[in-house]
Design a protein around this motif. Sequence first.
Motif, mmCIF file in Angstrom:
data_model
loop_
_atom_site.group_PDB
_atom_site.id
_atom_site.type_symbol
_atom_site.label_atom_id
_atom_site.label_comp_id
_atom_site.label_asym_id
_atom_site.label_seq_id
_atom_site.Cartn_x
_atom_site.Cartn_y
_atom_site.Cartn_z
ATOM 1 N N ILE A 224 0.851 -1.191 0.000
ATOM 2 C CA ILE A 224 0.000 0.000 0.000
ATOM 3 C C ILE A 224 0.885 1.239 0.000
ATOM 4 O O ILE A 224 1.871 1.313 0.739
ATOM 5 C CB ILE A 224 -0.943 0.033 1.223
ATOM 6 N N GLY A 225 0.532 2.185 -0.833
ATOM 7 C CA GLY A 225 1.194 3.487 -0.843
ATOM 8 C C GLY A 225 0.150 4.572 -0.917
ATOM 9 O O GLY A 225 -1.033 4.300 -1.159
ATOM 10 N N GLY A 226 0.562 5.805 -0.728
ATOM 11 C CA GLY A 226 -0.405 6.887 -0.761
ATOM 12 C C GLY A 226 0.191 8.169 -1.301
ATOM 13 O O GLY A 226 1.413 8.338 -1.365
ATOM 14 N N SER A 227 -0.681 9.058 -1.709
ATOM 15 C CA SER A 227 -0.269 10.387 -2.162
ATOM 16 C C SER A 227 -1.346 11.377 -1.745
ATOM 17 O O SER A 227 -2.539 11.066 -1.780
ATOM 18 C CB SER A 227 -0.090 10.416 -3.679
ATOM 19 N N LEU A 228 -0.898 12.551 -1.364
ATOM 20 C CA LEU A 228 -1.807 13.574 -0.845
ATOM 21 C C LEU A 228 -1.743 14.825 -1.709
ATOM 22 O O LEU A 228 -0.669 15.370 -1.958
ATOM 23 C CB LEU A 228 -1.416 13.915 0.600
ATOM 24 N N LEU A 229 -2.919 15.253 -2.175
ATOM 25 C CA LEU A 229 -3.052 16.487 -2.935
ATOM 26 C C LEU A 229 -3.616 17.552 -2.008
ATOM 27 O O LEU A 229 -4.723 17.411 -1.477
ATOM 28 C CB LEU A 229 -3.985 16.264 -4.125
ATOM 29 N N ILE A 230 -2.848 18.619 -1.786
ATOM 30 C CA ILE A 230 -3.266 19.708 -0.911
ATOM 31 C C ILE A 230 -3.279 21.000 -1.713
ATOM 32 O O ILE A 230 -2.261 21.413 -2.273
ATOM 33 C CB ILE A 230 -2.316 19.864 0.300
ATOM 34 N N ASP A 231 -4.439 21.624 -1.792
ATOM 35 C CA ASP A 231 -4.599 22.865 -2.560
ATOM 36 C C ASP A 231 -4.025 22.734 -3.969
ATOM 37 O O ASP A 231 -3.362 23.638 -4.491
ATOM 38 C CB ASP A 231 -3.939 24.037 -1.820
ATOM 39 N N GLY A 232 -4.265 21.577 -4.580
ATOM 40 C CA GLY A 232 -3.858 21.365 -5.965
ATOM 41 C C GLY A 232 -2.424 20.950 -6.159
ATOM 42 O O GLY A 232 -1.983 20.760 -7.297
ATOM 43 N N GLN A 233 -1.662 20.791 -5.065
ATOM 44 C CA GLN A 233 -0.247 20.424 -5.159
ATOM 45 C C GLN A 233 0.002 19.105 -4.436
ATOM 46 O O GLN A 233 -0.534 18.875 -3.354
ATOM 47 C CB GLN A 233 0.646 21.515 -4.545
ATOM 48 N N ILE A 234 0.831 18.254 -5.027
ATOM 49 C CA ILE A 234 1.187 16.997 -4.375
ATOM 50 C C ILE A 234 2.157 17.290 -3.242
ATOM 51 O O ILE A 234 3.168 17.976 -3.427
ATOM 52 C CB ILE A 234 1.804 16.008 -5.379
ATOM 53 N N TYR A 235 1.835 16.778 -2.056
ATOM 54 C CA TYR A 235 2.655 17.015 -0.868
ATOM 55 C C TYR A 235 3.647 15.862 -0.709
ATOM 56 O O TYR A 235 3.259 14.692 -0.641
ATOM 57 C CB TYR A 235 1.772 17.121 0.372
ATOM 58 N N ARG A 236 4.949 16.208 -0.640
ATOM 59 C CA ARG A 236 6.000 15.192 -0.562
ATOM 60 C C ARG A 236 6.720 15.159 0.773
ATOM 61 O O ARG A 236 7.506 14.255 1.026
ATOM 62 C CB ARG A 236 7.014 15.398 -1.692
ATOM 63 N N ASN A 239 11.595 15.294 2.927
ATOM 64 C CA ASN A 239 12.606 14.528 2.189
ATOM 65 C C ASN A 239 12.023 13.631 1.108
ATOM 66 O O ASN A 239 12.723 12.774 0.569
ATOM 67 C CB ASN A 239 13.416 13.666 3.165
ATOM 68 N N GLY A 240 10.732 13.814 0.795
ATOM 69 C CA GLY A 240 10.106 12.996 -0.225
ATOM 70 C C GLY A 240 9.435 11.749 0.300
ATOM 71 O O GLY A 240 8.937 10.934 -0.479
ATOM 72 N N PHE A 241 9.409 11.569 1.631
ATOM 73 C CA PHE A 241 8.904 10.321 2.197
ATOM 74 C C PHE A 241 7.416 10.362 2.560
ATOM 75 O O PHE A 241 6.874 9.367 3.057
ATOM 76 C CB PHE A 241 9.699 9.943 3.447
ATOM 77 N N ALA A 242 6.757 11.487 2.346
ATOM 78 C CA ALA A 242 5.318 11.548 2.635
ATOM 79 C C ALA A 242 4.586 10.513 1.785
ATOM 80 O O ALA A 242 4.927 10.280 0.630
ATOM 81 C CB ALA A 242 4.779 12.941 2.339
ATOM 82 N N GLY A 243 3.591 9.880 2.371
ATOM 83 C CA GLY A 243 2.821 8.877 1.639
ATOM 84 C C GLY A 243 3.231 7.448 1.935
ATOM 85 O O GLY A 243 2.641 6.512 1.408
ATOM 86 N N ASP A 244 4.226 7.264 2.825
ATOM 87 C CA ASP A 244 4.637 5.905 3.191
ATOM 88 C C ASP A 244 3.666 5.360 4.238
ATOM 89 O O ASP A 244 4.025 5.120 5.391
ATOM 90 C CB ASP A 244 6.076 5.918 3.724
ATOM 91 N N ILE A 245 2.427 5.184 3.813
ATOM 92 C CA ILE A 245 1.353 4.859 4.751
ATOM 93 C C ILE A 245 1.143 3.363 4.934
ATOM 94 O O ILE A 245 0.407 2.943 5.820
ATOM 95 C CB ILE A 245 0.032 5.501 4.289
ATOM 96 N N GLY A 246 1.786 2.560 4.098
ATOM 97 C CA GLY A 246 1.564 1.128 4.182
ATOM 98 C C GLY A 246 2.076 0.494 5.452
ATOM 99 O O GLY A 246 1.668 -0.613 5.812
ATOM 100 N N HIS A 247 2.948 1.222 6.158
ATOM 101 C CA HIS A 247 3.587 0.617 7.329
ATOM 102 C C HIS A 247 3.163 1.244 8.647
ATOM 103 O O HIS A 247 3.875 1.142 9.634
ATOM 104 C CB HIS A 247 5.109 0.649 7.169
ATOM 105 N N PHE A 248 1.977 1.903 8.662
ATOM 106 C CA PHE A 248 1.436 2.190 9.990
ATOM 107 C C PHE A 248 0.570 0.996 10.399
ATOM 108 O O PHE A 248 -0.047 0.333 9.564
ATOM 109 C CB PHE A 248 0.711 3.536 10.071
ATOM 110 N N SER A 249 0.571 0.714 11.664
ATOM 111 C CA SER A 249 -0.066 -0.500 12.156
ATOM 112 C C SER A 249 -1.558 -0.286 12.386
ATOM 113 O O SER A 249 -1.966 0.709 12.970
ATOM 114 C CB SER A 249 0.595 -0.943 13.468
ATOM 115 N N ILE A 250 -2.364 -1.247 11.916
ATOM 116 C CA ILE A 250 -3.794 -1.222 12.220
ATOM 117 C C ILE A 250 -4.149 -2.343 13.208
ATOM 118 O O ILE A 250 -5.280 -2.432 13.665
ATOM 119 C CB ILE A 250 -4.660 -1.325 10.950
ATOM 120 N N ASP A 251 -3.168 -3.190 13.529
ATOM 121 C CA ASP A 251 -3.387 -4.266 14.497
ATOM 122 C C ASP A 251 -2.042 -4.682 15.084
ATOM 123 O O ASP A 251 -1.272 -5.394 14.430
ATOM 124 C CB ASP A 251 -4.061 -5.466 13.829
ATOM 125 N N PRO A 252 -1.726 -4.235 16.302
ATOM 126 C CA PRO A 252 -0.418 -4.555 16.893
ATOM 127 C C PRO A 252 -0.196 -6.051 17.098
ATOM 128 O O PRO A 252 0.945 -6.490 17.270
ATOM 129 C CB PRO A 252 -0.445 -3.817 18.238
#
Length: 381
Positions: A224-236, A239-252
Amino acid sequence: MAGVAASHQSTIKAVNKKRVIRALWENSPVSRTGLARLTGLNKATITNLIGEIEADGMIRNVGQQHGPGAGRNANLIMLNERYGVCAAITVRTREFTVSIGNIFAETLWERKLCHTPADNPMDVLERTAALLHEGIAACSAVSSRLLGICIGAGSLVRHPDDMIYAMHSTLKWYNVPLGEFFRSRFAVPIRVDTGSNFAMLGEVYFGSAKGVSNALFITSGLGIGGSLLIDGQIYRGANGFAGDIGHFSIDPNGPLCPCGNRGCWEIMGSALALAPDLPLDEAIRRAEQGDVGCIGQFSRIGQNLGRGIANLIRVLNPERVIIGGDIVLAGKWVMNPCRTELQTRLWPFVWERTELQFSTLGNRSILFGCYAGVLEPLFTP
């Protein structure tokens, strides 16, 4: 003062020229009168700018449009599809895909390069570069001008040096100099970003994020990966690591992820959650035949997608959430459980004001985003 005024006029002219090119790109074929209406520029300005763009080899005449009644016929023009080609490289855990498209983002040539965890990353890049040369040669009858290369990586991409900082899963690639490697071999503009960010760009230009200012793109496939569009601009991020959402835990207490943590979202909300010996395409085939076990697995993936998306909506409050990647191929079994989970977890006021949909580009958002990334400088000030 005269120099400042001349510089200002030159800037305005350059901006207007790009406006005209974009209008041509989005509306070809079109008349000069139509371009004036689309851009808000007067006909004299349009005529002058069209002359320049035509001199650059970017325009061709395509006939006439009959006017209403006894009115004059209008000459139609369009961007020249032979002006140049763009290259897209999609970096995935098990394969690289090299694609060549024309100026309208239509794919002319495409090949896949499979690789294994045992392969040296630099050897894989060498083979990819050779494949790209093959594609460029194959499309030379359309155009020998390569406008640029965009590389979308299913990994953490560090900016500003465009390095694969980490690609987890079975590959465990770290500090692979992706941008440096291709810039040393191709003398054209090269842009490197995460696959998710290119997918969002593809949605902005061709898909579900058109006309939207704030959106969240979730790609679910083998991770899983992600990207965020804020006010028409892609938010990075910094250091470019924004969107690394696949590795937050939903079940410890969930399953162990290759990254070393337990219950990571991507190990539970993507095709990685399928039985180890069950590829996604086979699971879809069986589900189509009514296999209750496969349908149940997709339902759980949808529920877990919903759990993670609900957390992101609470923090980010996007107008629209777009789900893309290979999991859309199983959408009929994934979307309803995902929606149910979101409706259960979100405040009604928030749920009612957040659109959730699958990408209209299917699992090709990254490809279209890479094409857009090459073409964007032609018409973006």
